[in-house]
Enzyme design. Sequence first.
Site, PDB file in Angstrom:
ATOM      1  N   GLU A  65       0.826  -1.208   0.000  1.00  0.00           N
ATOM      2  CA  GLU A  65       0.000   0.000   0.000  1.00  0.00           C
ATOM      3  C   GLU A  65       0.864   1.265   0.000  1.00  0.00           C
ATOM      4  O   GLU A  65       0.537   2.239  -0.688  1.00  0.00           O
ATOM      5  CB  GLU A  65      -0.952  -0.024   1.194  1.00  0.00           C
ATOM      6  CG  GLU A  65      -2.046  -1.070   1.026  1.00  0.00           C
ATOM      7  CD  GLU A  65      -2.852  -1.337   2.278  1.00  0.00           C
ATOM      8  OE1 GLU A  65      -4.084  -1.284   2.183  1.00  0.00           O
ATOM      9  OE2 GLU A  65      -2.239  -1.587   3.349  1.00  0.00           O
TER      10      GLU A  65
ATOM     11  N   GLU B 243      -4.022  -9.784   3.265  1.00  0.00           N
ATOM     12  CA  GLU B 243      -4.873  -9.567   4.432  1.00  0.00           C
ATOM     13  C   GLU B 243      -6.005 -10.586   4.541  1.00  0.00           C
ATOM     14  O   GLU B 243      -6.374 -10.989   5.645  1.00  0.00           O
ATOM     15  CB  GLU B 243      -5.457  -8.137   4.406  1.00  0.00           C
ATOM     16  CG  GLU B 243      -4.435  -7.058   4.723  1.00  0.00           C
ATOM     17  CD  GLU B 243      -3.678  -6.546   3.505  1.00  0.00           C
ATOM     18  OE1 GLU B 243      -3.029  -5.507   3.630  1.00  0.00           O
ATOM     19  OE2 GLU B 243      -3.716  -7.188   2.428  1.00  0.00           O
TER      20      GLU B 243
END
Length: 192
Positions: free
Chosen positions: A46, A66
């Site tokens: 990210e 995730e």
Amino acid sequence: SRGLGDVYKRQRETSRFGQEVLNVLETMGKPSIASINGFALGGGCEVAMACTIRYAADTARFGQPEINLGIIPGYGGTQRLARLVGLGRSLEINLTGEMIQAEEAWRLGLVNKVFPADRLMEEVKMLAYKLAKKSAPAMELILRAANRGIGGSLDAGLELEAELFGICMTSEDRREGVSAVIEKREAKFKDC
């Protein structure tokens, strides 16, 4: 249930804080370069996606794992990845949690270039030096046009571009750039 409400509130705030930090990185008006030499997974991926340009070593690995923890990306991974590689590929990466190799990341548009690991930093430095010689105000306006325009309609983006083009055409850097081309020399921008 009060405890779950507290967890929800804290984690939502943590996510929003991380998103705000990465938004600053993405929109600060100066280009940022991610140099990925290893694993860029979850939050690391990210951060890289919030950078203006991403260079990777051929040994780098990327992913949003995730889902394997029963959670979702929280710092922009569901949003920036789709904007970079398209919705279908983004969903595949986010839903499977699998890692992709550097060459695949390049093919998808997640990274700009891939280099042998031993050349990565040299290439990143060369890019940084190249960018440092460019007009800082023009770079800021390019970044503003791209970052603000991407979320709206083409017409709105073109209107913004025309407005920023007009601003740029009145700058000292524009005069220096044109003079340098005419005089066949390297431009010496004032604001570098």
